[in-house]
Design a protein around this motif. Structure first.
Motif, short mmCIF file in Angstrom:
data_model
loop_
_atom_site.label_atom_id
_atom_site.label_comp_id
_atom_site.label_asym_id
_atom_site.label_seq_id
_atom_site.Cartn_x
_atom_site.Cartn_y
_atom_site.Cartn_z
N ILE A 66 0.78 -1.13 0.08
CA ILE A 66 -0.11 -0.07 -0.02
C ILE A 66 1.00 1.34 -0.12
O ILE A 66 0.77 2.20 -0.88
N ALA A 67 1.87 1.31 0.97
CA ALA A 67 2.70 2.31 1.24
C ALA A 67 3.39 2.74 -0.49
O ALA A 67 3.59 3.82 -0.79
N PHE A 68 3.95 1.63 -0.77
CA PHE A 68 4.95 1.64 -2.28
C PHE A 68 3.87 2.21 -3.25
O PHE A 68 4.48 3.22 -4.16
N VAL A 69 2.78 1.78 -3.54
CA VAL A 69 1.94 2.20 -4.47
C VAL A 69 1.42 3.74 -4.42
O VAL A 69 1.55 4.59 -5.24
N VAL A 70 1.16 4.07 -3.09
CA VAL A 70 0.84 5.54 -2.74
C VAL A 70 1.82 6.51 -3.15
O VAL A 70 1.87 7.29 -3.93
N GLU A 71 3.04 6.01 -2.79
CA GLU A 71 4.29 6.64 -2.75
C GLU A 71 4.65 7.01 -4.37
O GLU A 71 5.13 8.11 -4.80
N LYS A 72 4.64 5.67 -4.99
CA LYS A 72 5.10 5.74 -6.31
C LYS A 72 4.10 6.41 -7.29
O LYS A 72 4.36 7.37 -8.35
N CYS A 73 2.77 6.74 -7.07
CA CYS A 73 2.04 7.29 -7.75
C CYS A 73 1.97 8.84 -7.56
O CYS A 73 1.68 9.37 -8.40
N ALA A 74 2.47 9.12 -6.43
CA ALA A 74 2.69 10.62 -6.16
C ALA A 74 1.65 11.54 -6.59
O ALA A 74 2.06 12.40 -7.08
N GLY A 75 0.27 11.03 -6.30
CA GLY A 75 -0.91 11.84 -6.79
C GLY A 75 -1.09 12.05 -8.24
O GLY A 75 -2.02 12.84 -8.53
N ARG A 76 -0.45 11.33 -8.99
CA ARG A 76 -0.78 11.57 -10.51
C ARG A 76 -2.20 10.61 -10.71
O ARG A 76 -2.62 10.84 -11.67
N ILE A 77 -2.26 9.61 -9.67
CA ILE A 77 -3.73 8.78 -10.11
C ILE A 77 -4.23 8.22 -8.53
O ILE A 77 -3.28 8.37 -7.75
N LYS A 78 -5.36 8.16 -8.70
CA LYS A 78 -6.05 7.62 -7.41
C LYS A 78 -5.66 6.26 -7.00
O LYS A 78 -5.32 5.51 -7.78
N VAL A 79 -5.69 6.12 -5.71
CA VAL A 79 -5.41 4.63 -5.10
C VAL A 79 -6.26 4.40 -4.14
O VAL A 79 -6.53 5.01 -3.10
N MET A 80 -6.88 3.20 -4.26
CA MET A 80 -7.76 2.66 -3.69
C MET A 80 -7.47 1.23 -3.12
O MET A 80 -7.98 0.28 -3.71
N PRO A 81 -6.64 1.15 -2.22
CA PRO A 81 -6.05 -0.46 -1.84
C PRO A 81 -7.33 -1.13 -1.10
O PRO A 81 -8.27 -0.58 -0.46
N GLY A 82 -7.09 -2.50 -1.28
CA GLY A 82 -7.96 -3.45 -0.54
C GLY A 82 -7.66 -3.55 0.76
O GLY A 82 -6.22 -3.82 1.24
N VAL A 83 -8.48 -3.10 1.73
CA VAL A 83 -8.12 -3.02 3.19
C VAL A 83 -8.97 -3.92 4.11
O VAL A 83 -9.03 -3.85 5.28
#
Length: 296
Positions: A66-83
Protein backbone atom coordinates in the motif's frame (compact mmCIF):
# COMPACT_ATOMS: atom_id res chain seq x y z
CA UNK A 1 -31.00 14.81 -8.53
CA UNK A 2 -28.82 13.82 -5.56
CA UNK A 3 -25.13 14.56 -5.96
CA UNK A 4 -23.28 11.28 -6.21
CA UNK A 5 -20.84 10.33 -3.51
CA UNK A 6 -17.69 8.72 -4.87
CA UNK A 7 -18.05 10.30 -8.33
CA UNK A 8 -14.30 11.08 -8.22
CA UNK A 9 -13.75 7.32 -8.59
CA UNK A 10 -15.92 6.89 -11.69
CA UNK A 11 -14.18 5.37 -14.72
CA UNK A 12 -11.54 2.66 -14.88
CA UNK A 13 -9.94 1.31 -11.73
CA UNK A 14 -7.47 -1.52 -12.26
CA UNK A 15 -7.14 -4.32 -9.70
CA UNK A 16 -3.36 -4.63 -9.81
CA UNK A 17 -1.51 -7.93 -9.60
CA UNK A 18 1.37 -8.12 -7.12
CA UNK A 19 4.56 -9.07 -9.03
CA UNK A 20 6.64 -11.66 -7.17
CA UNK A 21 10.17 -12.99 -7.51
CA UNK A 22 11.38 -15.93 -5.42
CA UNK A 23 8.48 -15.51 -3.02
CA UNK A 24 9.13 -11.78 -2.44
CA UNK A 25 7.31 -8.74 -3.85
CA UNK A 26 9.25 -7.49 -6.90
CA UNK A 27 9.04 -3.73 -6.38
CA UNK A 28 10.97 -2.87 -9.56
CA UNK A 29 8.45 -4.78 -11.67
CA UNK A 30 5.63 -3.29 -9.60
CA UNK A 31 6.87 0.20 -10.40
CA UNK A 32 6.77 -0.64 -14.12
CA UNK A 33 3.16 -1.89 -13.82
CA UNK A 34 2.14 1.37 -12.12
CA UNK A 35 3.80 3.52 -14.80
CA UNK A 36 2.11 1.42 -17.50
CA UNK A 37 -1.31 2.17 -15.97
CA UNK A 38 -0.63 5.87 -15.49
CA UNK A 39 0.57 6.18 -19.10
CA UNK A 40 -2.63 4.45 -20.30
CA UNK A 41 -4.82 7.03 -18.56
CA UNK A 42 -6.33 4.67 -15.97
CA UNK A 43 -8.26 6.64 -13.32
CA UNK A 44 -7.53 4.65 -10.15
CA UNK A 45 -5.35 1.76 -8.98
CA UNK A 46 -6.56 -0.92 -6.57
CA UNK A 47 -3.56 -2.80 -5.16
CA UNK A 48 -3.83 -5.73 -2.72
CA UNK A 49 -7.33 -6.82 -3.65
CA UNK A 50 -8.18 -10.36 -4.71
CA UNK A 51 -6.09 -9.88 -7.89
CA UNK A 52 -3.18 -8.63 -5.77
CA UNK A 53 -3.15 -11.84 -3.69
CA UNK A 54 -3.98 -10.03 -0.45
CA UNK A 55 -5.15 -13.27 1.24
CA UNK A 56 -1.65 -14.77 0.94
CA UNK A 57 0.57 -11.74 1.57
CA UNK A 58 1.70 -11.25 5.17
CA UNK A 59 0.21 -8.27 7.01
CA UNK A 60 3.60 -6.56 6.84
CA UNK A 61 3.82 -7.07 3.04
CA UNK A 62 0.22 -5.92 2.61
CA UNK A 63 1.06 -2.61 4.32
CA UNK A 64 4.35 -2.23 2.47
CA UNK A 65 2.59 -2.67 -0.89
CA UNK A 66 0.00 0.00 0.00
CA UNK A 67 2.71 2.46 1.05
CA UNK A 68 4.79 1.69 -2.06
CA UNK A 69 1.89 2.21 -4.51
CA UNK A 70 0.81 5.49 -2.90
CA UNK A 71 4.39 6.79 -2.89
CA UNK A 72 5.07 5.68 -6.47
CA UNK A 73 1.83 7.22 -7.76
CA UNK A 74 2.69 10.52 -6.04
CA UNK A 75 -0.78 11.97 -6.60
CA UNK A 76 -0.75 11.31 -10.37
CA UNK A 77 -3.54 8.74 -10.10
CA UNK A 78 -6.00 7.75 -7.35
CA UNK A 79 -5.21 4.78 -5.12
CA UNK A 80 -7.90 2.63 -3.49
CA UNK A 81 -6.20 -0.35 -1.81
CA UNK A 82 -7.92 -3.48 -0.58
CA UNK A 83 -7.99 -3.20 3.22
CA UNK A 84 -10.91 -5.47 4.07
CA UNK A 85 -10.96 -8.45 6.40
CA UNK A 86 -13.40 -10.80 8.08
CA UNK A 87 -12.23 -9.29 11.36
CA UNK A 88 -13.51 -5.74 11.89
CA UNK A 89 -10.54 -4.85 14.12
CA UNK A 90 -8.08 -6.02 11.46
CA UNK A 91 -9.90 -4.16 8.66
CA UNK A 92 -9.88 -1.03 10.82
CA UNK A 93 -6.14 -1.34 11.51
CA UNK A 94 -5.37 -1.74 7.79
CA UNK A 95 -7.72 1.08 6.79
CA UNK A 96 -6.06 3.43 9.29
CA UNK A 97 -2.68 2.42 7.88
CA UNK A 98 -3.86 3.17 4.31
CA UNK A 99 -5.19 6.53 5.46
CA UNK A 100 -1.86 7.44 7.10
CA UNK A 101 -0.01 6.28 3.96
CA UNK A 102 -2.07 8.72 1.83
CA UNK A 103 -4.54 6.42 0.02
CA UNK A 104 -7.58 8.12 -1.57
CA UNK A 105 -10.22 5.54 -0.64
CA UNK A 106 -10.57 2.11 0.93
CA UNK A 107 -11.81 -1.03 -0.84
CA UNK A 108 -13.61 -3.10 1.81
CA UNK A 109 -14.47 -6.65 0.85
CA UNK A 110 -17.47 -8.25 2.55
CA UNK A 111 -16.31 -10.16 5.63
CA UNK A 112 -15.73 -13.68 4.27
CA UNK A 113 -15.92 -17.17 5.77
CA UNK A 114 -17.54 -16.20 9.09
CA UNK A 115 -20.82 -15.25 7.33
CA UNK A 116 -22.10 -12.32 9.41
CA UNK A 117 -25.79 -11.47 9.55
CA UNK A 118 -27.00 -8.36 7.69
CA UNK A 119 -26.79 -6.53 11.04
CA UNK A 120 -23.18 -7.74 11.33
CA UNK A 121 -22.37 -6.41 7.85
CA UNK A 122 -23.94 -3.07 8.75
CA UNK A 123 -22.03 -2.72 12.03
CA UNK A 124 -18.73 -3.77 10.37
CA UNK A 125 -18.89 -1.14 7.62
CA UNK A 126 -20.26 1.47 10.03
CA UNK A 127 -17.16 1.15 12.24
CA UNK A 128 -14.86 1.53 9.20
CA UNK A 129 -16.80 4.55 7.91
CA UNK A 130 -16.96 6.33 11.27
CA UNK A 131 -13.52 5.61 12.65
CA UNK A 132 -11.52 6.60 9.56
CA UNK A 133 -11.74 9.56 7.19
CA UNK A 134 -11.41 7.68 3.90
CA UNK A 135 -14.28 7.22 1.42
CA UNK A 136 -15.29 3.57 1.70
CA UNK A 137 -16.04 1.26 -1.23
CA UNK A 138 -18.14 -1.74 -0.16
CA UNK A 139 -17.06 -4.74 -2.21
CA UNK A 140 -19.90 -7.24 -2.49
CA UNK A 141 -18.68 -10.60 -3.83
CA UNK A 142 -20.91 -13.38 -2.49
CA UNK A 143 -19.11 -16.00 -4.63
CA UNK A 144 -15.99 -15.51 -2.50
CA UNK A 145 -17.42 -14.18 0.76
CA UNK A 146 -20.11 -16.91 0.97
CA UNK A 147 -22.77 -14.34 1.83
CA UNK A 148 -24.53 -11.53 -0.02
CA UNK A 149 -24.70 -8.01 1.39
CA UNK A 150 -28.38 -7.37 0.69
CA UNK A 151 -29.36 -4.15 -1.13
CA UNK A 152 -31.40 -3.10 1.94
CA UNK A 153 -28.19 -3.20 4.03
CA UNK A 154 -26.25 -1.14 1.47
CA UNK A 155 -29.15 1.35 1.26
CA UNK A 156 -28.94 1.80 5.05
CA UNK A 157 -25.16 2.15 4.91
CA UNK A 158 -25.45 4.80 2.18
CA UNK A 159 -26.75 7.21 4.85
CA UNK A 160 -23.29 7.24 6.46
CA UNK A 161 -21.11 10.06 5.16
CA UNK A 162 -17.99 8.04 4.29
CA UNK A 163 -19.77 5.18 2.53
CA UNK A 164 -19.27 6.39 -1.04
CA UNK A 165 -18.98 3.46 -3.44
CA UNK A 166 -20.03 -0.10 -4.13
CA UNK A 167 -17.97 -2.59 -6.11
CA UNK A 168 -20.77 -4.83 -7.31
CA UNK A 169 -19.66 -8.40 -8.04
CA UNK A 170 -22.85 -10.28 -7.17
CA UNK A 171 -23.61 -10.80 -10.86
CA UNK A 172 -27.11 -9.44 -10.22
CA UNK A 173 -28.34 -6.58 -12.37
CA UNK A 174 -31.43 -6.38 -10.16
CA UNK A 175 -29.31 -5.83 -7.07
CA UNK A 176 -27.23 -3.10 -8.76
CA UNK A 177 -30.40 -1.43 -10.08
CA UNK A 178 -31.94 -1.39 -6.61
CA UNK A 179 -28.84 0.25 -5.09
CA UNK A 180 -28.50 2.82 -7.89
CA UNK A 181 -32.20 3.74 -7.71
CA UNK A 182 -32.29 4.15 -3.93
CA UNK A 183 -28.92 5.76 -3.07
CA UNK A 184 -26.41 8.38 -4.18
CA UNK A 185 -23.54 5.87 -4.11
CA UNK A 186 -21.21 5.41 -7.07
CA UNK A 187 -21.54 1.81 -8.26
CA UNK A 188 -18.61 0.15 -10.06
CA UNK A 189 -18.77 -3.20 -11.82
CA UNK A 190 -16.75 -5.93 -10.13
CA UNK A 191 -16.94 -8.18 -13.21
CA UNK A 192 -15.20 -7.12 -16.42
CA UNK A 193 -17.76 -8.73 -18.72
CA UNK A 194 -20.70 -7.07 -16.92
CA UNK A 195 -19.31 -3.53 -17.16
CA UNK A 196 -21.51 -2.49 -20.09
CA UNK A 197 -24.83 -3.90 -18.78
CA UNK A 198 -24.16 -2.40 -15.36
CA UNK A 199 -23.26 1.00 -16.83
CA UNK A 200 -26.45 0.84 -18.91
CA UNK A 201 -28.46 0.89 -15.64
CA UNK A 202 -26.33 3.62 -14.06
CA UNK A 203 -23.05 2.15 -12.78
CA UNK A 204 -20.15 4.56 -13.28
CA UNK A 205 -17.27 2.29 -14.26
CA UNK A 206 -15.39 -0.86 -13.33
CA UNK A 207 -12.71 -2.29 -11.07
CA UNK A 208 -11.06 -4.34 -13.79
CA UNK A 209 -8.78 -7.37 -13.96
CA UNK A 210 -8.28 -7.38 -17.76
CA UNK A 211 -7.28 -3.73 -17.35
CA UNK A 212 -3.89 -5.15 -16.29
CA UNK A 213 -3.47 -6.21 -19.94
CA UNK A 214 -5.56 -3.78 -22.03
CA UNK A 215 -6.41 -0.66 -20.00
CA UNK A 216 -6.89 1.37 -23.21
CA UNK A 217 -9.68 -0.87 -24.51
CA UNK A 218 -11.48 -0.86 -21.17
CA UNK A 219 -11.15 2.95 -21.03
CA UNK A 220 -12.75 3.13 -24.48
CA UNK A 221 -15.68 0.99 -23.37
CA UNK A 222 -16.24 3.07 -20.22
CA UNK A 223 -15.94 6.38 -22.10
CA UNK A 224 -18.43 5.27 -24.77
CA UNK A 225 -20.96 4.02 -22.20
CA UNK A 226 -20.50 7.24 -20.22
CA UNK A 227 -21.25 9.31 -23.32
CA UNK A 228 -24.36 7.21 -23.97
CA UNK A 229 -22.83 5.97 -27.23
CA UNK A 230 -24.00 2.37 -26.88
CA UNK A 231 -23.15 1.28 -30.43
CA UNK A 232 -19.53 2.17 -29.74
CA UNK A 233 -19.66 0.70 -26.21
CA UNK A 234 -21.06 -2.58 -27.56
CA UNK A 235 -18.22 -2.75 -30.09
CA UNK A 236 -15.68 -2.62 -27.23
CA UNK A 237 -17.76 -4.99 -25.10
CA UNK A 238 -17.70 -7.65 -27.83
CA UNK A 239 -13.99 -7.11 -28.48
CA UNK A 240 -13.19 -7.53 -24.77
CA UNK A 241 -15.73 -10.27 -24.04
CA UNK A 242 -13.73 -13.29 -25.32
CA UNK A 243 -10.68 -12.07 -23.40
CA UNK A 244 -12.74 -11.68 -20.20
CA UNK A 245 -14.52 -15.00 -20.67
CA UNK A 246 -11.68 -17.16 -21.96
CA UNK A 247 -8.96 -15.76 -19.75
CA UNK A 248 -10.80 -15.32 -16.47
CA UNK A 249 -12.86 -18.47 -17.01
CA UNK A 250 -9.76 -20.69 -17.18
CA UNK A 251 -9.08 -20.71 -13.46
CA UNK A 252 -9.46 -18.71 -10.27
CA UNK A 253 -8.39 -15.05 -10.43
CA UNK A 254 -5.48 -14.06 -10.42
CA UNK A 255 -4.05 -17.30 -11.87
CA UNK A 256 -4.96 -16.60 -15.55
CA UNK A 257 -4.09 -12.88 -15.55
CA UNK A 258 -0.68 -13.60 -14.02
CA UNK A 259 -0.05 -16.26 -16.67
CA UNK A 260 -1.11 -13.82 -19.41
CA UNK A 261 1.24 -11.14 -18.06
CA UNK A 262 4.03 -13.71 -17.98
CA UNK A 263 3.36 -14.52 -21.67
CA UNK A 264 3.51 -10.80 -22.47
CA UNK A 265 6.85 -10.51 -20.66
CA UNK A 266 5.41 -8.26 -17.95
CA UNK A 267 5.50 -10.62 -14.97
CA UNK A 268 7.22 -13.78 -13.72
CA UNK A 269 3.80 -15.43 -13.37
CA UNK A 270 4.81 -16.44 -9.85
CA UNK A 271 2.13 -16.71 -7.16
CA UNK A 272 1.97 -17.58 -3.49
CA UNK A 273 0.52 -20.93 -2.42
CA UNK A 274 -2.23 -22.09 -2.38
CA UNK A 275 -2.48 -20.40 -5.81
CA UNK A 276 -0.92 -22.68 -8.43
CA UNK A 277 -0.07 -22.04 -12.10
CA UNK A 278 -2.13 -23.12 -15.12
CA UNK A 279 -1.34 -26.56 -16.55
CA UNK A 280 -0.04 -27.03 -20.11
CA UNK A 281 -3.48 -27.44 -21.69
CA UNK A 282 -4.74 -24.28 -19.98
CA UNK A 283 -1.59 -22.39 -20.99
CA UNK A 284 -2.13 -23.42 -24.64
CA UNK A 285 -5.76 -22.27 -24.42
CA UNK A 286 -4.70 -18.93 -22.91
CA UNK A 287 -2.05 -18.41 -25.61
CA UNK A 288 -4.76 -18.95 -28.24
CA UNK A 289 -6.99 -16.35 -26.54
CA UNK A 290 -4.15 -13.80 -26.46
CA UNK A 291 -3.25 -14.47 -30.11
CA UNK A 292 -6.91 -14.10 -31.16
CA UNK A 293 -7.07 -10.77 -29.28
CA UNK A 294 -3.94 -9.54 -31.02
CA UNK A 295 -1.84 -9.35 -27.86
CA UNK A 296 0.60 -12.06 -29.00
Amino acid sequence: MMTTKGEAFAGLSVALTTPLKNGEVDYDKFGEQIEFQIAAGTHCLCPVGTTGESPTLSHEEHERVIAFVVEKCAGRIKVMPGVGSNSTAEALRLTKFAERAGADAALQVAPYYNKPTQKGFYEHFKVLAEETGLPQCIYNIPGRAAKNIEPSTIIRLAELENIALVKEASGSLDQASQIIAATNLTVLSGDDSLTLPLMAVGARGVVSVVGNLVPGDMLNLVAAANAGNYDEARKWHYKLFPLCRDMLGLSTNPIPVKAAMQMLGRDTGEMLLPMTPLDETEMASLRKTLVAYGLL
